[in-house]
Design a protein around this motif. Structure first.
Motif, PDB file in Angstrom:
ATOM      1  N   LEU A   1      16.881   2.472   9.250  1.00 35.87           N
ATOM      2  CA  LEU A   1      16.011   1.770   9.536  1.00 35.87           C
ATOM      3  C   LEU A   1      14.843   2.500  10.870  1.00 35.87           C
ATOM      4  CD1 LEU A   1      16.349  -1.681  10.124  1.00 35.87           C
ATOM      5  CD2 LEU A   1      17.218  -1.217  12.471  1.00 35.87           C
ATOM      6  N   ALA A   2      14.708   2.692  10.777  1.00 37.27           N
ATOM      7  CA  ALA A   2      14.109   3.741  11.821  1.00 37.27           C
ATOM      8  C   ALA A   2      13.225   4.141  11.057  1.00 37.27           C
ATOM      9  CB  ALA A   2      14.652   4.478  13.027  1.00 37.27           C
ATOM     10  N   LEU A   3      13.355   5.136   9.613  1.00 34.59           N
ATOM     11  CA  LEU A   3      13.041   5.562   9.034  1.00 34.59           C
ATOM     12  C   LEU A   3      11.242   4.862   7.657  1.00 34.59           C
ATOM     13  CD1 LEU A   3      12.459   8.533   7.935  1.00 34.59           C
ATOM     14  CD2 LEU A   3      13.878   8.421   6.230  1.00 34.59           C
TER      15      LEU A   3
ATOM     16  N   MET B   1       1.190  -1.226   0.266  1.00 32.37           N
ATOM     17  CA  MET B   1       0.289   0.178  -0.219  1.00 32.37           C
ATOM     18  C   MET B   1       0.850   0.966   0.132  1.00 32.37           C
ATOM     19  SD  MET B   1      -3.399  -0.381   0.504  1.00 32.37           S
ATOM     20  CE  MET B   1      -4.236   1.291   1.530  1.00 32.37           C
ATOM     21  N   ILE B   2       2.240   1.005   0.330  1.00 36.00           N
ATOM     22  CA  ILE B   2       2.692   2.068   0.782  1.00 36.00           C
ATOM     23  C   ILE B   2       3.204   2.876  -1.079  1.00 36.00           C
ATOM     24  CG2 ILE B   2       5.968   3.089   0.491  1.00 36.00           C
ATOM     25  CD1 ILE B   2       5.740   0.718   2.496  1.00 36.00           C
ATOM     26  N   ASP B   3       2.760   4.319  -1.475  1.00 35.61           N
ATOM     27  CA  ASP B   3       2.521   4.858  -2.445  1.00 35.61           C
ATOM     28  C   ASP B   3       3.734   5.013  -3.191  1.00 35.61           C
ATOM     29  OD1 ASP B   3       2.818   7.298  -3.982  1.00 35.61           O
ATOM     30  OD2 ASP B   3       0.779   7.696  -3.655  1.00 35.61           O
ATOM     31  N   ARG B   4       3.916   4.799  -3.657  1.00 32.03           N
ATOM     32  CA  ARG B   4       5.894   4.852  -4.842  1.00 32.03           C
ATOM     33  C   ARG B   4       6.227   5.680  -5.165  1.00 32.03           C
ATOM     34  NH1 ARG B   4       4.449   1.886 -10.220  1.00 32.03           N
ATOM     35  NH2 ARG B   4       4.811  -0.338  -9.446  1.00 32.03           N
ATOM     36  N   ARG B   5       5.679   6.414  -4.882  1.00 32.77           N
ATOM     37  CA  ARG B   5       6.548   8.371  -4.799  1.00 32.77           C
ATOM     38  C   ARG B   5       7.010   8.694  -3.423  1.00 32.77           C
ATOM     39  NH1 ARG B   5       1.531  11.869  -6.932  1.00 32.77           N
ATOM     40  NH2 ARG B   5       0.812  10.193  -5.915  1.00 32.77           N
ATOM     41  N   ALA B   6       6.522   8.147  -2.519  1.00 29.52           N
ATOM     42  CA  ALA B   6       6.202   8.336  -1.305  1.00 29.52           C
ATOM     43  C   ALA B   6       7.919   7.562  -0.509  1.00 29.52           C
ATOM     44  CB  ALA B   6       4.848   7.450  -0.408  1.00 29.52           C
ATOM     45  N   LEU B   7       7.546   6.301  -0.982  1.00 30.18           N
ATOM     46  CA  LEU B   7       9.221   5.438  -1.220  1.00 30.18           C
ATOM     47  C   LEU B   7      10.362   5.445  -2.028  1.00 30.18           C
ATOM     48  CD1 LEU B   7       9.907   3.085   0.056  1.00 30.18           C
ATOM     49  CD2 LEU B   7       9.293   1.523  -1.853  1.00 30.18           C
ATOM     50  N   PHE B   8       9.476   6.551  -2.660  1.00 32.76           N
ATOM     51  CA  PHE B   8      11.171   7.098  -4.026  1.00 32.76           C
ATOM     52  C   PHE B   8      11.493   8.165  -3.459  1.00 32.76           C
ATOM     53  CE2 PHE B   8      12.541   9.785  -6.644  1.00 32.76           C
ATOM     54  CZ  PHE B   8      14.034   8.466  -7.246  1.00 32.76           C
ATOM     55  N   LEU B   9      10.734   9.245  -2.614  1.00 34.78           N
ATOM     56  CA  LEU B   9      11.306  10.115  -1.737  1.00 34.78           C
ATOM     57  C   LEU B   9      11.708   9.242  -0.638  1.00 34.78           C
ATOM     58  CD1 LEU B   9      11.113  13.283  -1.634  1.00 34.78           C
ATOM     59  CD2 LEU B   9       8.797  12.414   0.380  1.00 34.78           C
ATOM     60  N   HIS B  10      11.445   8.929   0.253  1.00 33.87           N
ATOM     61  CA  HIS B  10      11.852   8.868   1.434  1.00 33.87           C
ATOM     62  C   HIS B  10      13.687   7.890   1.042  1.00 33.87           C
ATOM     63  CE1 HIS B  10       8.340   9.429   2.901  1.00 33.87           C
ATOM     64  NE2 HIS B  10       8.725  10.051   4.274  1.00 33.87           N
ATOM     65  N   LEU B  11      13.419   6.899   0.297  1.00 41.36           N
ATOM     66  CA  LEU B  11      15.119   6.278  -0.354  1.00 41.36           C
ATOM     67  C   LEU B  11      15.910   7.478  -0.797  1.00 41.36           C
ATOM     68  CD1 LEU B  11      13.192   2.962  -2.141  1.00 41.36           C
ATOM     69  CD2 LEU B  11      15.180   3.822  -0.012  1.00 41.36           C
ATOM     70  N   ALA B  12      15.245   8.484  -1.258  1.00 41.30           N
ATOM     71  CA  ALA B  12      16.143   9.643  -1.967  1.00 41.30           C
ATOM     72  C   ALA B  12      17.094  10.150  -0.844  1.00 41.30           C
ATOM     73  CB  ALA B  12      15.023  10.064  -2.695  1.00 41.30           C
ATOM     74  N   VAL B  13      16.335  10.999   0.399  1.00 45.29           N
ATOM     75  CA  VAL B  13      16.150  10.870   1.207  1.00 45.29           C
ATOM     76  C   VAL B  13      17.645  10.799   1.741  1.00 45.29           C
ATOM     77  CG1 VAL B  13      15.856  11.553   3.749  1.00 45.29           C
ATOM     78  CG2 VAL B  13      14.725  12.736   2.001  1.00 45.29           C
ATOM     79  N   LEU B  14      17.328   9.175   2.704  1.00 48.63           N
ATOM     80  CA  LEU B  14      18.489   8.330   3.172  1.00 48.63           C
ATOM     81  C   LEU B  14      19.578   8.397   1.859  1.00 48.63           C
ATOM     82  CD1 LEU B  14      16.169   5.631   3.794  1.00 48.63           C
ATOM     83  CD2 LEU B  14      17.658   7.462   5.243  1.00 48.63           C
ATOM     84  N   ALA B  15      19.764   7.554   0.269  1.00 47.04           N
ATOM     85  CA  ALA B  15      20.505   8.263  -0.332  1.00 47.04           C
ATOM     86  C   ALA B  15      21.800   9.704  -0.182  1.00 47.04           C
ATOM     87  CB  ALA B  15      20.191   7.884  -2.201  1.00 47.04           C
ATOM     88  N   ALA B  16      21.130  10.585  -0.405  1.00 52.08           N
ATOM     89  CA  ALA B  16      21.674  11.346  -0.721  1.00 52.08           C
ATOM     90  C   ALA B  16      21.856  11.944   1.127  1.00 52.08           C
ATOM     91  CB  ALA B  16      20.481  13.529  -0.281  1.00 52.08           C
ATOM     92  N   LEU B  17      21.739  12.036   1.773  1.00 54.02           N
ATOM     93  CA  LEU B  17      22.049  11.270   3.177  1.00 54.02           C
ATOM     94  C   LEU B  17      23.614  10.919   3.058  1.00 54.02           C
ATOM     95  CD1 LEU B  17      19.525  11.448   5.893  1.00 54.02           C
ATOM     96  CD2 LEU B  17      21.624  12.899   5.808  1.00 54.02           C
ATOM     97  N   LEU B  18      23.825   9.192   2.401  1.00 56.52           N
ATOM     98  CA  LEU B  18      25.063   8.327   2.276  1.00 56.52           C
ATOM     99  C   LEU B  18      25.931   9.301   1.511  1.00 56.52           C
ATOM    100  CD1 LEU B  18      25.657   6.172   3.277  1.00 56.52           C
ATOM    101  CD2 LEU B  18      24.564   4.531   1.712  1.00 56.52           C
ATOM    102  N   ALA B  19      25.512   9.960   0.636  1.00 49.99           N
ATOM    103  CA  ALA B  19      26.305  10.187  -0.070  1.00 49.99           C
ATOM    104  C   ALA B  19      27.186  11.991  -0.076  1.00 49.99           C
ATOM    105  CB  ALA B  19      25.139  10.923  -1.623  1.00 49.99           C
TER     106      ALA B  19
ATOM    107  N   ALA C   1      25.018   5.822  13.368  1.00 49.79           N
ATOM    108  CA  ALA C   1      23.993   7.028  12.684  1.00 49.79           C
ATOM    109  C   ALA C   1      22.837   6.449  11.676  1.00 49.79           C
ATOM    110  CB  ALA C   1      23.803   8.697  13.070  1.00 49.79           C
ATOM    111  N   PHE C   2      23.770   6.613  10.384  1.00 50.48           N
ATOM    112  CA  PHE C   2      22.382   6.398   9.825  1.00 50.48           C
ATOM    113  C   PHE C   2      22.252   5.282   9.034  1.00 50.48           C
ATOM    114  CE2 PHE C   2      22.104   4.904   5.250  1.00 50.48           C
ATOM    115  CZ  PHE C   2      21.690   5.942   3.953  1.00 50.48           C
ATOM    116  N   GLY C   3      22.572   4.119   9.373  1.00 46.60           N
ATOM    117  CA  GLY C   3      22.348   2.909   9.509  1.00 46.60           C
ATOM    118  C   GLY C   3      20.713   2.793  10.858  1.00 46.60           C
TER     119      GLY C   3
END
Lengths: 428, 235, 313, 304
Positions: free
Chosen positions: C169-171, C1-19, C163-165
């Motif tokens: 996970l929490a996010l 049920m997770i909206d694709r846009r939402a999932l993409f946004l959150h993964l993008a934030v995580l990727a940005a933090l890692l990058a 901290a990122f990990g």
């Protein structure tokens, strides 16, 4: 904003290259090298500007600023000018660690000094070790010499509480009485007093017959006084925080003009408080520990006079331009002396920049004595490189006519105790 | 006659000096549409609140399907199959229409959830509005959504508290159809002021007055009852 | 049920933090690591406050439960850093459950005061057991103990990655939770408790569960704080640390998954920059609270969701 | 000390702290009772009253008794004005929604604290007592001013009670408390009443603070303790009940003072592990549990 979130940006690289090119083209490279070495030394100062330590913070800032002027007027350190960057830590350990990081990595300070409150020192010390940046504290806590901190944390400017208390005990038992009731705040600082003083009194043949711990949030105290046993000869009191004046006043009301035990207090109770405040008359004739006598003594040294003038303190220990603004005189000298120790250790180690921080600590560890003088107006000190702790002379003053008059000085030997740690065996 | 699914004996609830419900005996038979009527302040809403568990009874006993539920909290009664729709519309105004109904379907453990929710919506004719925020629906649609939430619970007893209040004539007819479609799988208890609705739907009627049962019987019998007439006409 | 846009946004934030890690100056590496840990805490607060409608003034107790479980576990019982990171959330969840069992018998204003009182008692308890906690001075965790295997967690990069990990996970768990059937029930409880009860949900158990999950987050953040920053002290259990996550959540947007992180990020840097210009940062905190409730009660992401991006979880 | 002296000392100290607490907590209770607002900044109004008392006393020429009386009038007025302003600018706009107002008053707390630090500095600020005499009891001496504080507080509480029960202002306040909408329909300016009540609540805290500064000094961090104690009092006494508040203040003020005085006498282990800090922990938990299990307070009746 000077803070760079992402380094280096393309633009700063380009400007850097352009500047370098220009220098090479005009053949000014030698002067550039010279300019680099005359870049100021930057010292970070962790300042209790707000929060519970704010009354101290103001005077720590003034004293350090005055010392800085003296250092720079005399040619700085290693021929380079010195700057101090003050940053408020809110007297909060978490913020203290953040501020340390900011000063060390963002402002590129060579080292950080100045913190007073124990919890800030303890909360910050791990950060100092992580960043490998020297951290010189002015706190009088026993935490440095106890071994709980690390090789990057040192206290060369002020004696620790264990030594102070131990130095006081003989005077108390020999002159004031052998049966002592202690009143102290119920947290770590008070417990240090409780433990070290009880032991020192016992060693002198005296006895602590009551230990009255007062919760840290308390604002009135009369209700604790009935716990003072009738046979008490000396009340030893050490209170901190804004309620101390209440404490002393209520003690005065409680005993009134009748017979009362001798009083022996730590000056921490009355730092930044005018002895002539209404309600404090009853302190007349009582004794206080002072690291550095607030009232200018008759035999004051030239160095002492110089120090007072430089910081802007009058003979009564208040601001020269505002007699109501009383200094935290018994502690603030530590920032002054620490700055001169920084100068000495930097010069001894030939300190050039961040890469020499370890050499700086080693040079400081190798120091053993600081002679009395303009750089050490509080008096001569020994420094124990193994425990990272300085030991100095303590004063006992008596309140006479609303002023504090020194009646006793301890010797350096009085405050010695066996080492509890050898930081020099720890790796950096 | 069908088995009694809900039985109340000596049910009492006073508020200070006010005897809102005062020793009521009441039987509800499996699969019937039972209307509860009475003048304003007769204690109808308090009575169904006692049945649904929103208010605790001071004395008396309620049993549902042979089980004593007198001390059972409201949410546990819902789980047993007693659904209640509010007199004043109580939907989740900030959530979508779909989420409103899904919350009801989910409570029954319906699976798959989406299909169960959509079925309830289509029974009240709101399936096209499933993504709309519930608070932006018209009043009539909000009432229908309320009913849909009741249906999505797949109740064994559906208590409707003044469901047609404020509905247009057309909406009332839709509503009547919905209620008829519920029985006989489920039982319906209806508080209603609109006598046309009562007479069209109810198989059995109980009349409350001053917290007590004034009369109970079939619609023609109630209509002919002189006590009821005097209570209503104030004669 | 997770909206694709939402999932993409959150993964993008995580990727940005890692990058961002290799590009950040040392100072900001530590800061962002701290912000991520505090954001986990605020996310937990948001689960109770933003999603379930439980305005607590006592979360510092749950944070401190994790902090001290980890800190004392390491310093007194020789627990490993990894063990401490597991123990922290357990302790936080347990503390929240115990407090919830009592406090959830109340609601609204009474709930706020009861949680405040419990947290105050918790704070005083830390001071009382000064022999073990070192009271207000606190405990320094030896550097040697702050390692997982041979990885030194007090160094910049491992610290950031740990901290990122935990944050990632929490996010993602938070995202899954709020889009799960239970997430919908939490929101239902916030929106209309009476209605939810009449749909068959027991408000007490729903709220208790949400509070326990919230406590697990707070405890995890507390343990991470102890391990990553090496200091455990009573000031981290004071009232101020109950207000902090409330402030972050209000600023970023209550009831949004990314709101707590955004709030923590903005507030941290606002205070950090302000403190070089003025010492009046308490004023900034106070003014921010008042301006937020007055003019932007939904916070940044809440307002954004209302106006532009309904799909934002 | 003799047991009789100990008892007398406990009684006096208990009365001083109860009377000041009663004034402060009545302010909190009034605001909660009439406006349904939990004012977290109440302790800061107390603090503001105290630092302003120092400011007045140190600026005005004249003997301490005169400047003190001036402070007793001026400080509550200024603090009340600040509170009324906060009500009109913030709380009213929030429509007194309970959770939003709590968050807003937390914000107000920080702003007032920072303001006091910036303007008045971090030092403890002493105010001379208007009366300077000591009473010598058997075994201990006692400040005459503290006795005066008890008397003053009793008079002020009586005055408050008269205002609330015998004047039109009190009538209007009670009418507003019962039903805002109806009060408005009867031509009562509810906005003005609310601003007035909030100002009055803050003013009571300020008066209490002025009375206490000659004993305790003013300091910008001094608001936390009266806030927590007032919360306890209002909870134990029953939210919004003034009579309950006064009774609870007496109870809590007395108990708070008596524990450290009597426990060492009756309980030899006191101080070894049963420290005052532990007593505070227990007291805090008791208050929390009262709110959980008897939300109407120990002296209130359960509302239907």
């Amino acid at each position: 904003m000077t803070n760079k979130l992402i380094t280096p940006t393309r633009r700063t690289v380009l400007t850097g290259m352009a500047a370098g090119g220009a220098l090479l083209a005009t053949g000014l490279t030698p002067r550039f090298a010279q300019a680099q070495s005359s870049e100021p030394i930057k010292l970070g100062f962790q300042l209790h500007r707000t929060g519970i330590g704010a009354a101290y913070g103001r005077w720590y800032e003034r004293t350090a600023t005055a010392a800085l002027k003296v250092v720079n007027d005399a040619g700085g350190i290693n021929g380079r000018p010195v700057e101090i960057l003050f940053e408020d830590d809110g007297t909060d350990p978490a913020r203290g660690a953040e501020v340390f990081g900011k000063l060390a990595t963002q402002s590129n300070c060579d080292l950080v000094f100045g913190a007073l409150f124990s919890h800030v020192v303890i909360g910050t010390a791990p950060r100092a070790a992580e960043l490998k940046v020297p951290y010189l504290v002015c706190s009088e806590g026993h935490h440095v010499a106890s071994g709980m901190l690390n090789r990057w944390t040192l206290q060369p400017g002020i004696t620790d509480v264990k030594s102070q208390v131990q130095g006081m005990a003989p005077f108390v038992t020999q002159n004031l009485g052998k049966k002592v009731a202690m009143i102290f705040p119920d947290f770590a600082f008070g417990h240090d007093h409780r433990d070290y003083f009880s032991a020192a009194v016992a060693a002198q043949g005296g006895e602590v017959i009551a230990q009255i711990a007062i919760p840290p949030t308390e604002t009135t105290f009369t209700r604790y006084f009935p716990q003072i046993p009738a046979e008490t000869e000396v009340i030893y009191h050490v209170m901190v925080g804004p309620a101390v004046l209440t404490f002393v006043k209520e003690l005065g009301e409680f005993y009134g003009t009748g017979a009362r035990p001798q009083l022996f207090g730590f000056m921490d109770s009355l730092e930044a408080v005018d002895i002539a405040s209404p309600g404090l008359e009853f302190l007349d004739g009582s004794h206080f520990w002072e690291a550095h006598p607030r009232y200018k003594q008759a035999d004051a040294s030239e160095a002492e006079t110089f120090y007072r003038t430089a910081v802007g303190v009058d003979d009564n220990g208040a601001a020269a331009n505002d007699p109501a603004d009383v200094a935290t005189y018994s502690h603030m000298f530590s920032t002054w002396e620490t700055l001169f120790i920084i100068k000495a250790a930097m010069e001894a180690s030939g300190y050039q920049g961040a890469a020499d921080r370890q050499k700086f600590v080693e040079a400081l560890e190798a120091m053993t004595d600081f002679a009395e003088g303009a750089e050490h107006p509080q008096g001569a000190k020994t420094f124990n490189g193994k425990t990272h702790q300085a030991f100095g002379i303590q004063s006992i003053s008596k309140v006479e006519g609303g002023k504090l008059v020194r009646v006793h000085q301890t010797t350096l030997e009085d405050g010695q105790y066996p080492d509890e740690v050898d930081y020099t065996t720890q790796s950096f | 006659m069908a088995a009694v699914i809900l039985e109340a004996r000596g049910l009492t609830r006073h508020f200070g000096g006010l005897k809102a419900v005062d020793g009521v005996d009441f039987d509800l038979r499996q699969g019937e549409i039972h209307a509860l009527i009475g003048p304003n302040g007769a204690g109808k809403t308090t009575f169904v609140s006692l049945l649904s568990g929103r208010i605790e009874a001071q004395s008396g006993r309620i049993s549902f399907d042979g089980r004593d539920i007198t001390r059972l909290p409201a949410h546990a009664r819902v789980r047993l199959g007693i659904a209640y729709t509010f007199q004043i519309t109580q939907i989740y105004a900030a959530l979508s229409v779909f989420d409103n109904v899904a919350l009801a379907a989910q409570s029954r453990g319906s699976h798959p959830l989406g299909a169960a929710a959509m079925e309830a919506l289509s029974r009240v004719g709101l399936e096209a509005r499933k993504d709309q925020i519930a608070g932006t629906l018209s009043y009539g649609h909000q009432r229908l959504l309320e009913v849909a939430m009741g249906l999505a619970l797949k109740p064994r007893l559906l208590i409707l508290d003044e469901p047609t209040q404020g509905l247009s004539q057309g909406e009332i007819e839709t509503f009547n159809g919905i209620v008829k479609s519920v029985v006989p799988e489920a039982t319906v208890l209806l508080i209603e002021h609109n006598m046309d609705v009562v007479m069209e739907l109810a198989e059995w009627i109980t009349v409350l007055n001053f917290g007590q049962v004034l009369a109970t019987g079939t619609p023609p019998a109630i209509r002919a009852n002189p006590a009821v007439q005097s209570a209503y006409l104030g004669a | 049920m997770i909206d694709r846009r939402a999932l993409f946004l959150h993964l993008a934030v995580l990727a940005a933090l890692l990058a961002a890690l290799p590009m950040l100056a040392a100072y900001h590496v530590t800061n962002i690591a701290k912000i991520m840990v505090l954001a986990v805490y605020a996310m937990g607060y948001n689960i109770a406050f933003g999603y379930t409608g439980l305005l607590s003034l006592g979360h510092a107790m749950f944070f401190a439960a994790g902090l001290y479980a980890a800190g004392m576990g390491i310093s007194l019982f020789g627990l490993s850093a990894a063990g401490a990171l597991v123990l922290g959330p357990v302790a936080g969840g347990l503390a929240a459950t115990l407090v919830g069992l009592l406090a959830l018998r109340t609601a609204g204003v009474a709930f706020m005061i009861v949680t405040l009182m419990f947290a105050q008692a918790g704070y005083l308890t830390i001071l009382y057991f000064v022999k073990y906690t070192r009271g207000d001075e606190g405990i320094v965790i030896a550097r040697a103990a702050r390692a997982i295997g041979s990885v030194d967690l007090s160094a910049d990069t491992p610290r950031y990655l740990l901290a990122f990990g935990i944050f990632a996970l929490a996010l993602l768990l938070n995202l899954a939770l709020v889009r799960s059937p239970f997430g919908r029930i939490m929101v239902a409880m916030r929106e209309n408790e009476a209605r939810s009860r009449m749909l068959g949900y027991n408000p007490y158990t729903v709220k208790l569960t949400a509070l326990a999950v919230s406590g697990v987050y707070a405890g995890a953040a507390g343990a991470a704080y102890a391990v990553v920053f090496g200091y455990v002290g009573a000031s981290l259990a004071s009232v101020q640390y109950s207000i902090l996550p409330l402030l972050y959540v209000l600023l970023g947007g209550a009831g949004t998954v990314l709101g707590p992180f955004l709030g923590a990020l903005l507030m941290f840097y606002l205070i950090d920059y302000a403190s070089s210009a003025t010492s009046a940062y308490l004023f900034i905190v106070g003014a921010a609270l008042i301006l937020l409730v007055l003019f932007a009660p939904k916070g940044i992401l809440g307002t954004l969701r209302e106006r532009h991006a309904r799909w934002l979880p | 000390m003799q047991l009789g002296s100990i008892f007398l000392l406990a009684l006096l100290e208990g009365l001083v702290s109860a009377s000041v607490l009663a004034l402060t907590a009545c302010g909190l209770s009034l605001v909660f009772g009439i406006m349904r607002v939990v004012n977290v900044a109440h302790g800061e109004f107390f603090m503001l009253g105290a630092v302003l008392a120092w400011f007045t006393a140190s600026l005005m020429p004249g003997p301490p008794a005169l400047t003190f009386v001036a402070a007793l009038v001026i400080c509550p007025l200024i603090v009340g004005a600040v509170a009324a302003l906060a009500d009109m600018l913030v709380l009213k706009r929030l429509n007194y929604e309970p959770e939003a107002t709590i968050v807003a008053t937390i914000g107000l707390l920080y702003i007032l604290q920072q303001g006091a630090l910036t303007v008045f500095g971090p030092n403890a600020l002493p105010v001379p007592a208007p009366l300077d005499f000591r009473l010598q009891f058997p075994g201990f001496g006692y400040s005459g001013y503290k006795i005066a504080v008890i008397l003053a507080a009793v008079l002020l509480l009586l005055g408050l009670w008269l205002i609330l029960t015998r004047t039109r202002i009190g009538l209007v306040m009670r009418a507003t408390q019962i039903d805002r909408a109806t009060a408005r329909a009867f031509g009562i300016n509810v906005d003005r009443v609310y601003a007035g009540v909030f100002a009055m609540g803050a003013g009571l805290a300020a008066i209490a603070a002025v009375l206490i500064v000659p004993i305790q000094q003013a300091h910008y961090l001094m608001g936390a303790d009266p806030l927590l104690l007032s919360f306890s009092v209002v909870i134990i006494g029953g939210l919004g009940s003034l009579r309950g508040t006064v009774v609870a203040a007496l109870l809590i003020g007395m108990v708070d003072q008596m524990i450290p005085i009597f426990m060492p006498v009756v309980f030899p282990a006191y101080g070894a592990w049963f420290t005052p800090t532990l007593a505070k922990i227990i007291a805090t938990l008791v208050v929390a549990l009262v709110l959980v299990f008897r939300p109407q307070g120990l002296f209130g009746k359960r509302m239907a």
